[in-house]
Design an enzyme around this catalytic site. Sequence first.
Site, PDB file in Angstrom:
ATOM      1  N   ARG A 139      13.536   0.922  13.621  1.00 21.20           N
ATOM      2  CA  ARG A 139      14.096   2.152  14.156  1.00 21.20           C
ATOM      3  C   ARG A 139      14.700   1.784  15.508  1.00 21.20           C
ATOM      4  O   ARG A 139      15.574   0.937  15.567  1.00 21.20           O
ATOM      5  CB  ARG A 139      13.041   3.275  14.224  1.00 21.20           C
ATOM      6  CG  ARG A 139      13.676   4.665  14.265  1.00 21.20           C
ATOM      7  CD  ARG A 139      12.656   5.806  14.288  1.00 21.20           C
ATOM      8  NE  ARG A 139      11.881   5.839  15.529  1.00 21.20           N
ATOM      9  CZ  ARG A 139      10.909   6.735  15.777  1.00 21.20           C
ATOM     10  NH1 ARG A 139      10.603   7.642  14.866  1.00 21.20           N
ATOM     11  NH2 ARG A 139      10.245   6.711  16.911  1.00 21.20           N
ATOM     12  N   LYS A 189       5.580  16.737  20.122  1.00 16.27           N
ATOM     13  CA  LYS A 189       6.627  17.106  19.148  1.00 16.27           C
ATOM     14  C   LYS A 189       6.038  17.509  17.799  1.00 16.27           C
ATOM     15  O   LYS A 189       6.677  18.246  17.055  1.00 16.27           O
ATOM     16  CB  LYS A 189       7.610  15.951  18.970  1.00 16.27           C
ATOM     17  CG  LYS A 189       7.026  14.782  18.208  1.00 16.27           C
ATOM     18  CD  LYS A 189       7.964  13.603  18.134  1.00 16.27           C
ATOM     19  CE  LYS A 189       7.363  12.555  17.214  1.00 16.27           C
ATOM     20  NZ  LYS A 189       7.806  11.198  17.502  1.00 16.27           N
TER      21      LYS A 189
END
Length: 363
Positions: free
Chosen positions: A134, A39
């Site tokens: 997260r 990514k």
Amino acid sequence: MYKNKYPKMVVDLKKLRQNVDRVLLKCQDQGIEVAGVIKGCSGLPECANQMALAGCKFIASSRLEQLKAARDFGVQADFMLIRVPMLSEAADVVQLTEISLNSDMKVLKALNHQAGRHDKKHKVILMMDLGDLREGFWDLGELLEAALAVENDLYNLELAGIGTNLGCYGAIAATPEKLNHLVECAEMIEERIGRELEFISGGATTSYPRVLEHNMPRRINLLRIGEGIILAKDLQDLWGYDMSDMNRNVFTLEAEVIEARQKPSYPQGEIMFDAFGNKPEYEDRGVRKRALLALGKVDYAYPELLLPRDKSIKILGASSDHTILDVEDCEHDYKVGDIVEFDLCYATIVYATNSPNVDIVYI
Ligand SMILES: *Cc1c(COP(=O)(O)O)cnc(C)c1O
């Protein structure tokens, strides 16, 4: 499009391959497999291919679109989704990937259902939040319950292991203590299900220091590494590790000079707001030579993070499609048509590889 198109991102695949090889060697030496995370360069399939050819256990991304592109390109690998899936993409997850990271029972049930419909067995790694705040289960009881449900009830899923992510949001360090806690949680699950888990995934590049320092808890056997392969900059610049055996110039951004002339350094007139609504401040350094480049914030977002290879260039600022340089102190006499090269950081690579205006060229 015409051949010599700018702005241009030059990607050196040989240097990238050397980086993958070196990280793999160090990890595999300590019994750790690597998921190559693509990514950071917006999933460029050529980069994914180098990671697969080098022997990464998985090719991983936060975006299904990137994994699909790699698959369609012909990359031979098992694919991993590392952003916990959206409920709405469950069908695509089981068709496009072999394994995903998960933290929600409802999504796991949807994956199980879709895997059944598509006659697939889908592997899952359950994520544990060790304090970075997260993704991941927070409550150990809830994690155990989910693990048992996957193992015993969700027949089309395979409980491949557990994992964690550290350092992305909360900037929490992947200490041996944190990772030992992950191993303890894994062993609790193993005791309940009566078998060993295939993977205990100890994090991303931010966990790679444990490999470099040879203090990774023994049972951690999978890392998911992007930045440490494609750039290898943060561990050197921010953490102080010696990464000199890594190529930190896999990516080069090139832009063309469209104007070069002497101008005052202080704008003339009443200063209001710039193109992005900021009220800027300027230092009056008299008349100086500046160069204007045909690329801008839409291509890299953060002008202050661009790193000119010609160290005597100073970046003054940028608007959407222009970058303004102070070239007064440069040895080179910059002229219209000249090409200026930049080193990048994680953020500017992500944006530049995602910009449809930037031509990607492989060497
Ligand atoms: C982005 C990400 C990674 C890879 O991070 P790098 O810093 O590029 O190594 C690994 N795991 C998860 C869950 C991620 O979101």
